[in-house]
Design an enzyme around this catalytic site. Sequence first.
Site, PDB file in Angstrom:
ATOM      1  N   SER A   1      -4.824  -2.800   2.400  1.00  0.00           N
ATOM      2  CA  SER A   1      -5.733  -1.888   1.692  1.00  0.00           C
ATOM      3  C   SER A   1      -6.929  -2.622   1.122  1.00  0.00           C
ATOM      4  O   SER A   1      -6.777  -3.630   0.439  1.00  0.00           O
ATOM      5  CB  SER A   1      -5.020  -1.221   0.511  1.00  0.00           C
ATOM      6  OG  SER A   1      -3.845  -0.615   0.921  1.00  0.00           O
TER       7      SER A   1
ATOM      8  N   HIS B   1      -7.360   2.510   5.131  1.00  0.00           N
ATOM      9  CA  HIS B   1      -6.956   1.653   6.251  1.00  0.00           C
ATOM     10  C   HIS B   1      -7.755   2.052   7.486  1.00  0.00           C
ATOM     11  O   HIS B   1      -7.700   3.185   7.937  1.00  0.00           O
ATOM     12  CB  HIS B   1      -5.457   1.803   6.557  1.00  0.00           C
ATOM     13  CG  HIS B   1      -4.607   0.960   5.681  1.00  0.00           C
ATOM     14  ND1 HIS B   1      -4.196  -0.295   6.039  1.00  0.00           N
ATOM     15  CD2 HIS B   1      -4.120   1.174   4.460  1.00  0.00           C
ATOM     16  CE1 HIS B   1      -3.461  -0.804   5.072  1.00  0.00           C
ATOM     17  NE2 HIS B   1      -3.389   0.068   4.095  1.00  0.00           N
TER      18      HIS B   1
ATOM     19  N   HIS C   1       2.369   1.429   8.915  1.00  0.00           N
ATOM     20  CA  HIS C   1       3.438   1.402   7.914  1.00  0.00           C
ATOM     21  C   HIS C   1       4.639   2.219   8.393  1.00  0.00           C
ATOM     22  O   HIS C   1       4.473   3.246   9.047  1.00  0.00           O
ATOM     23  CB  HIS C   1       2.958   2.022   6.599  1.00  0.00           C
ATOM     24  CG  HIS C   1       1.760   1.374   5.998  1.00  0.00           C
ATOM     25  ND1 HIS C   1       0.479   1.708   6.366  1.00  0.00           N
ATOM     26  CD2 HIS C   1       1.650   0.410   5.054  1.00  0.00           C
ATOM     27  CE1 HIS C   1      -0.374   0.981   5.661  1.00  0.00           C
ATOM     28  NE2 HIS C   1       0.305   0.178   4.861  1.00  0.00           N
TER      29      HIS C   1
ATOM     30  N   ALA D   1      -1.642  -4.820  -0.782  1.00  0.00           N
ATOM     31  CA  ALA D   1      -1.752  -4.439  -2.191  1.00  0.00           C
ATOM     32  C   ALA D   1      -0.329  -4.246  -2.690  1.00  0.00           C
ATOM     33  O   ALA D   1       0.522  -3.758  -1.952  1.00  0.00           O
ATOM     34  CB  ALA D   1      -2.527  -3.139  -2.322  1.00  0.00           C
TER      35      ALA D   1
ATOM     36  N   ASN E   1      -1.599  -2.964  -9.753  1.00  0.00           N
ATOM     37  CA  ASN E   1      -1.098  -2.177 -10.893  1.00  0.00           C
ATOM     38  C   ASN E   1       0.191  -2.809 -11.382  1.00  0.00           C
ATOM     39  O   ASN E   1       0.824  -3.567 -10.648  1.00  0.00           O
ATOM     40  CB  ASN E   1      -0.819  -0.726 -10.441  1.00  0.00           C
ATOM     41  CG  ASN E   1       0.132  -0.669  -9.246  1.00  0.00           C
ATOM     42  OD1 ASN E   1      -0.283  -0.885  -8.112  1.00  0.00           O
ATOM     43  ND2 ASN E   1       1.389  -0.442  -9.512  1.00  0.00           N
TER      44      ASN E   1
ATOM     45  N   HIS F   1      -2.953   6.276  -6.324  1.00  0.00           N
ATOM     46  CA  HIS F   1      -3.453   5.540  -5.153  1.00  0.00           C
ATOM     47  C   HIS F   1      -4.949   5.216  -5.281  1.00  0.00           C
ATOM     48  O   HIS F   1      -5.406   4.174  -4.806  1.00  0.00           O
ATOM     49  CB  HIS F   1      -3.175   6.332  -3.864  1.00  0.00           C
ATOM     50  CG  HIS F   1      -3.611   5.630  -2.607  1.00  0.00           C
ATOM     51  ND1 HIS F   1      -3.150   4.375  -2.247  1.00  0.00           N
ATOM     52  CD2 HIS F   1      -4.473   5.992  -1.631  1.00  0.00           C
ATOM     53  CE1 HIS F   1      -3.710   4.005  -1.104  1.00  0.00           C
ATOM     54  NE2 HIS F   1      -4.529   4.965  -0.715  1.00  0.00           N
TER      55      HIS F   1
HETATM   56  N1  HPA Z   1       4.592   0.051  -5.559  1.00  0.00           N
HETATM   57  C1  HPA Z   1       4.664   0.021  -4.207  1.00  0.00           C
HETATM   58  N2  HPA Z   1       3.614  -0.242  -3.444  1.00  0.00           N
HETATM   59  C2  HPA Z   1       2.441  -0.510  -4.049  1.00  0.00           C
HETATM   60  C3  HPA Z   1       2.303  -0.490  -5.443  1.00  0.00           C
HETATM   61  C4  HPA Z   1       3.445  -0.188  -6.237  1.00  0.00           C
HETATM   62  O1  HPA Z   1       3.407  -0.173  -7.479  1.00  0.00           O
HETATM   63  N3  HPA Z   1       1.014  -0.794  -5.722  1.00  0.00           N
HETATM   64  C5  HPA Z   1       0.391  -0.995  -4.520  1.00  0.00           C
HETATM   65  N4  HPA Z   1       1.256  -0.806  -3.513  1.00  0.00           N
END
Ligand code: HPA
Length: 293
Positions: A33, A64, A86, A116, A238, A250
């Site tokens: 990402s 993506h 994915h 990410a 995050n 997201h």
């Molecule tokens: N959890 C799962 N996948 C992720 C997260 C998350 O907190 N942040 C970015 N991708």
Amino acid sequence: MTFSVVAQVRESIGVIESAIGRVQAPIGLILGSGLGALANEIESSRSLSYHHIPHLPMSTVPGHDGRMVVGRWHGRDIIAMAGRIHRYEGHEPSLVAFPVQLLAAMGVHTLAVTNAAGAVNPAFAPGELMLISDHLNLTSGNPLIGMNDERIGPRFPDMTVAYDAGLRRRAIEIAKGHGLALREGVYAGVLGPSYETPAEIRMLRSMGADAVGMSTVPEVIAARHVGLRVLGLSCLTNMGAGMTGGLLDHEEVKHVAGAATRSMIDLLAALVSDLDDASIRHDAIARFRTATS
Ligand code: HPA
């Protein structure tokens, strides 16, 4: 199923080479990402949409891209997969392995995988980068399930040092030299697409995870199977669910990933430009190359 991978890879390479010419490069990148921007920096680039590559589905995830970009980057020939596949999009784990197998057949020996991820370690913070030292496969699947094709790799591939120790050492040195904060930790790969519950985040922490995400693990298993040397980098976007007062979103994940893109690209660029060949398993990859050529 797996027995046809060699034929599928051959077919894809035939189409790629008739569209953009011969492709051979030692370094492969799978861009997560927000890192699509890296592909725009590749020089003398030739690219092809996944749409035109047999056996590669288009990504269905906003943020993506879906193209293979080939060219020179910081003095090295590379192949970047801008946009990843994915499991949560409904694809079989074996399909998630396919781009990795394709890269291996096109000469790649060193694969950098970016993603990410949510921070599970409370000492980590959004916006920081984390070098993946190891992973937990919590995706309830494995890309190697099914008949094993010995031309690709062994039935029971070793995962003791899935993330190459030499590359990790270099990444840490380079980050220090650039004054870049680089965390190191264990990536828990989950299936998604729902984010975790706070209880799941507590469970992941007690299992030894430092970060959690919905990608990378199947790709790395496939990469080790075929003998590639792997580097994994997460952008912590995050804190895991329940670790702050807020909710997960997201859009926010994409925003933080975007803001960290520059430091991620700079770190990868420095690594790519001074890669040594010390830990490459030429013997392991050679069999697959011969089978697919
Ligand atoms: N959890 C799962 N996948 C992720 C997260 C998350 O907190 N942040 C970015 N991708």
